[in-house]
Design a protein around this motif. Structure first.
Motif, PDB file in Angstrom:
ATOM      1  N   HIS A  26      21.347  41.233  32.591  1.00  0.00           N
ATOM      2  CA  HIS A  26      22.743  40.796  32.627  1.00  0.00           C
ATOM      3  C   HIS A  26      23.705  41.984  32.659  1.00  0.00           C
ATOM      4  O   HIS A  26      23.305  43.150  32.603  1.00  0.00           O
ATOM      5  CB  HIS A  26      23.046  39.910  31.417  1.00  0.00           C
ATOM      6  CG  HIS A  26      22.845  40.613  30.099  1.00  0.00           C
ATOM      7  ND1 HIS A  26      23.730  41.535  29.599  1.00  0.00           N
ATOM      8  CD2 HIS A  26      21.836  40.539  29.190  1.00  0.00           C
ATOM      9  CE1 HIS A  26      23.307  41.988  28.441  1.00  0.00           C
ATOM     10  NE2 HIS A  26      22.145  41.415  28.167  1.00  0.00           N
ATOM     11  N   GLY A  27      24.989  41.671  32.701  1.00  0.00           N
ATOM     12  CA  GLY A  27      26.028  42.694  32.733  1.00  0.00           C
ATOM     13  C   GLY A  27      26.641  42.974  31.375  1.00  0.00           C
ATOM     14  O   GLY A  27      26.224  42.425  30.344  1.00  0.00           O
ATOM     15  N   ASN A  28      27.672  43.804  31.377  1.00  0.00           N
ATOM     16  CA  ASN A  28      28.352  44.256  30.166  1.00  0.00           C
ATOM     17  C   ASN A  28      29.026  43.085  29.455  1.00  0.00           C
ATOM     18  O   ASN A  28      29.774  42.325  30.056  1.00  0.00           O
ATOM     19  CB  ASN A  28      29.399  45.308  30.547  1.00  0.00           C
ATOM     20  CG  ASN A  28      29.833  46.146  29.371  1.00  0.00           C
ATOM     21  OD1 ASN A  28      30.123  45.646  28.296  1.00  0.00           O
ATOM     22  ND2 ASN A  28      29.892  47.455  29.579  1.00  0.00           N
ATOM     23  N   PHE A  92      22.377  42.247  37.367  1.00  0.00           N
ATOM     24  CA  PHE A  92      23.768  42.006  37.735  1.00  0.00           C
ATOM     25  C   PHE A  92      24.689  43.003  37.050  1.00  0.00           C
ATOM     26  O   PHE A  92      24.600  43.211  35.841  1.00  0.00           O
ATOM     27  CB  PHE A  92      24.170  40.579  37.342  1.00  0.00           C
ATOM     28  CG  PHE A  92      25.659  40.349  37.320  1.00  0.00           C
ATOM     29  CD1 PHE A  92      26.405  40.470  38.485  1.00  0.00           C
ATOM     30  CD2 PHE A  92      26.308  40.027  36.139  1.00  0.00           C
ATOM     31  CE1 PHE A  92      27.781  40.276  38.469  1.00  0.00           C
ATOM     32  CE2 PHE A  92      27.680  39.822  36.113  1.00  0.00           C
ATOM     33  CZ  PHE A  92      28.423  39.946  37.287  1.00  0.00           C
ATOM     34  N   SER A  93      25.586  43.634  37.808  1.00  0.00           N
ATOM     35  CA  SER A  93      26.599  44.552  37.280  1.00  0.00           C
ATOM     36  C   SER A  93      25.912  45.697  36.525  1.00  0.00           C
ATOM     37  O   SER A  93      25.223  46.499  37.145  1.00  0.00           O
ATOM     38  CB  SER A  93      27.594  43.780  36.410  1.00  0.00           C
ATOM     39  OG  SER A  93      28.791  44.493  36.228  1.00  0.00           O
ATOM     40  N   ASP A  94      26.046  45.782  35.203  1.00  0.00           N
ATOM     41  CA  ASP A  94      25.312  46.821  34.468  1.00  0.00           C
ATOM     42  C   ASP A  94      23.814  46.718  34.734  1.00  0.00           C
ATOM     43  O   ASP A  94      23.120  47.730  34.867  1.00  0.00           O
ATOM     44  CB  ASP A  94      25.552  46.689  32.964  1.00  0.00           C
ATOM     45  CG  ASP A  94      26.865  47.318  32.515  1.00  0.00           C
ATOM     46  OD1 ASP A  94      27.702  47.627  33.385  1.00  0.00           O
ATOM     47  OD2 ASP A  94      27.053  47.494  31.296  1.00  0.00           O
ATOM     48  N   GLY A  95      23.307  45.489  34.818  1.00  0.00           N
ATOM     49  CA  GLY A  95      21.897  45.298  35.133  1.00  0.00           C
ATOM     50  C   GLY A  95      21.543  45.799  36.509  1.00  0.00           C
ATOM     51  O   GLY A  95      20.436  46.298  36.751  1.00  0.00           O
ATOM     52  N   GLY A  96      22.494  45.688  37.450  1.00  0.00           N
ATOM     53  CA  GLY A  96      22.279  46.225  38.792  1.00  0.00           C
ATOM     54  C   GLY A  96      22.234  47.734  38.799  1.00  0.00           C
ATOM     55  O   GLY A  96      21.478  48.343  39.570  1.00  0.00           O
ATOM     56  N   ILE A 114      16.630  44.017  43.184  1.00  0.00           N
ATOM     57  CA  ILE A 114      17.787  43.234  43.591  1.00  0.00           C
ATOM     58  C   ILE A 114      18.938  43.672  42.693  1.00  0.00           C
ATOM     59  O   ILE A 114      18.917  43.437  41.486  1.00  0.00           O
ATOM     60  CB  ILE A 114      17.536  41.726  43.457  1.00  0.00           C
ATOM     61  CG1 ILE A 114      16.337  41.301  44.309  1.00  0.00           C
ATOM     62  CG2 ILE A 114      18.785  40.941  43.850  1.00  0.00           C
ATOM     63  CD1 ILE A 114      15.949  39.839  44.157  1.00  0.00           C
ATOM     64  N   SER A 115      19.912  44.333  43.277  1.00  0.00           N
ATOM     65  CA  SER A 115      21.028  44.894  42.516  1.00  0.00           C
ATOM     66  C   SER A 115      22.309  44.174  42.918  1.00  0.00           C
ATOM     67  O   SER A 115      22.784  44.307  44.040  1.00  0.00           O
ATOM     68  CB  SER A 115      21.137  46.402  42.787  1.00  0.00           C
ATOM     69  OG  SER A 115      22.174  46.972  42.025  1.00  0.00           O
ATOM     70  N   LEU A 116      22.853  43.406  41.981  1.00  0.00           N
ATOM     71  CA  LEU A 116      23.997  42.547  42.247  1.00  0.00           C
ATOM     72  C   LEU A 116      25.283  43.196  41.735  1.00  0.00           C
ATOM     73  O   LEU A 116      25.426  43.443  40.534  1.00  0.00           O
ATOM     74  CB  LEU A 116      23.810  41.193  41.554  1.00  0.00           C
ATOM     75  CG  LEU A 116      22.434  40.530  41.694  1.00  0.00           C
ATOM     76  CD1 LEU A 116      22.395  39.242  40.888  1.00  0.00           C
ATOM     77  CD2 LEU A 116      22.097  40.270  43.147  1.00  0.00           C
ATOM     78  N   SER A 117      26.193  43.489  42.636  1.00  0.00           N
ATOM     79  CA  SER A 117      27.515  44.034  42.282  1.00  0.00           C
ATOM     80  C   SER A 117      27.454  45.238  41.344  1.00  0.00           C
ATOM     81  O   SER A 117      28.138  45.275  40.316  1.00  0.00           O
ATOM     82  CB  SER A 117      28.377  42.934  41.655  1.00  0.00           C
ATOM     83  OG  SER A 117      28.666  41.916  42.579  1.00  0.00           O
ATOM     84  N   SER A 203      31.044  35.298  40.477  1.00  0.00           N
ATOM     85  CA  SER A 203      31.032  33.856  40.760  1.00  0.00           C
ATOM     86  C   SER A 203      29.731  33.369  41.392  1.00  0.00           C
ATOM     87  O   SER A 203      29.409  32.180  41.308  1.00  0.00           O
ATOM     88  CB  SER A 203      32.202  33.500  41.680  1.00  0.00           C
ATOM     89  OG  SER A 203      32.118  34.212  42.906  1.00  0.00           O
ATOM     90  N   TYR A 204      28.986  34.254  41.998  1.00  0.00           N
ATOM     91  CA  TYR A 204      27.754  33.860  42.686  1.00  0.00           C
ATOM     92  C   TYR A 204      26.507  33.982  41.814  1.00  0.00           C
ATOM     93  O   TYR A 204      25.403  33.657  42.257  1.00  0.00           O
ATOM     94  CB  TYR A 204      27.582  34.667  43.972  1.00  0.00           C
ATOM     95  CG  TYR A 204      27.320  36.149  43.777  1.00  0.00           C
ATOM     96  CD1 TYR A 204      26.025  36.654  43.759  1.00  0.00           C
ATOM     97  CD2 TYR A 204      28.371  37.051  43.627  1.00  0.00           C
ATOM     98  CE1 TYR A 204      25.787  38.012  43.598  1.00  0.00           C
ATOM     99  CE2 TYR A 204      28.146  38.399  43.467  1.00  0.00           C
ATOM    100  CZ  TYR A 204      26.852  38.874  43.447  1.00  0.00           C
ATOM    101  OH  TYR A 204      26.617  40.227  43.295  1.00  0.00           O
ATOM    102  N   ILE A 205      26.679  34.433  40.555  1.00  0.00           N
ATOM    103  CA  ILE A 205      25.485  34.652  39.739  1.00  0.00           C
ATOM    104  C   ILE A 205      25.602  34.071  38.330  1.00  0.00           C
ATOM    105  O   ILE A 205      24.616  33.554  37.793  1.00  0.00           O
ATOM    106  CB  ILE A 205      25.133  36.168  39.677  1.00  0.00           C
ATOM    107  CG1 ILE A 205      23.769  36.371  39.016  1.00  0.00           C
ATOM    108  CG2 ILE A 205      26.222  36.954  38.978  1.00  0.00           C
ATOM    109  CD1 ILE A 205      22.612  35.741  39.751  1.00  0.00           C
ATOM    110  N   ILE A 206      26.758  34.123  37.691  1.00  0.00           N
ATOM    111  CA  ILE A 206      26.868  33.637  36.314  1.00  0.00           C
ATOM    112  C   ILE A 206      26.911  32.110  36.301  1.00  0.00           C
ATOM    113  O   ILE A 206      27.753  31.484  36.954  1.00  0.00           O
ATOM    114  CB  ILE A 206      28.114  34.210  35.608  1.00  0.00           C
ATOM    115  CG1 ILE A 206      27.947  35.719  35.388  1.00  0.00           C
ATOM    116  CG2 ILE A 206      28.348  33.522  34.269  1.00  0.00           C
ATOM    117  CD1 ILE A 206      29.103  36.372  34.657  1.00  0.00           C
TER     118      ILE A 206
END
Length: 221
Positions: A26-28, A92-96, A114-117, A203-206
């Motif tokens: 996940h992200g921050n 995603f985000s930080d996870g990316g 797979i690195s999202l944003s 918007s495309y992942i959370i």
């Protein structure tokens, strides 16, 4: 469940499904539950590990400053502790960012990324969201905002070290400049970039499974 990866850090995670290993990051300021809808779809094809980063969710709350290298090493140790092989990292985000850093390290267990944003540098922020982060940091002094304002610092030249197939995604209205994503696509030898029309940073992942089939197809390709 929790796993102790070092003397001071335990990571909380959930595992479900059967098939090739996929780790969700996940992200921050979030936790593993942002992926619940996605996991419900992916578990039919994959063994899915959704992980809380340190100082997030139910993982160890260190209350100490940390950086992206710390977070990346945490996931490396997590994978080692579970003795996982042939792993796809979906972050995603930080996870990316963590996904890219693991790829740069050329960890032997990586199969795909797979690195999202993600972003490579604080300079990649568009002006308006950057000003909001700066304001939030002034108000809260939260170390997570401090990290976002000062990291990551990935040299685009390092991206050539990523030798596994990599999918990069970004929303059409993302927080970061489009040119940065084009740079990532050019620098990673086996990179594929998808700019998602009408989508923003998250918007495309959370709390959505709208990308589930695209992810499944890329991983199984």
């Amino acid at each position: 469940m929790k796993i102790k990866i070092s003397q001071t850090i335990q990571l909380n995670y959930e595992v479900t499904g059967t098939g090739p290993n996929v780790i969700l990051l996940h992200g921050n300021g979030e936790d593993l539950h942002i992926f619940d809808a996605l996991v419900s779809r992916l578990k039919a094809s994959f063994t899915v590990y959704a992980v809380d980063s340190r100082d997030h969710g139910k993982s160890t709350q260190t209350n100490e400053p940390f950086n992206y290298n710390d977070l990346t090493e945490d996931i490396h140790l997590f994978i080692q502790k579970l003795q996982l092989e042939e792993v796809t990292i979906l972050g995603f985000s930080d996870g990316g960012i963590i996904a890219l850093l693991l790829g740069i390290r050329q960890e032997r267990y990586l199969r795909k990324l797979i690195s999202l944003s993600p972003n490579l540098s604080p300079k990649d922020w568009k002006k308006a969201p950057l000003m909001k982060i700066q304001e939030r940091y002034r108000e809260t002094k939260d170390p997570m905002f401090h990290m976002m304002l000062n990291e990551p610092n990935i040299d685009p030249k390092e991206l050539k070290n990523i030798v596994v197939p990599t999918l990069i995604t970004a929303g059409e209205h993302d927080l970061f400049y489009r040119s940065m994503y084009r740079t990532i696509e050019k620098r990673i030898p086996e990179a594929e970039l998808q700019i998602l029309k009408g989508e923003d940073h998250s918007s495309y992942i959370i709390d959505t499974d709208k990308m589930a089939e695209a992810f499944r197809s890329f991983i199984l390709r």
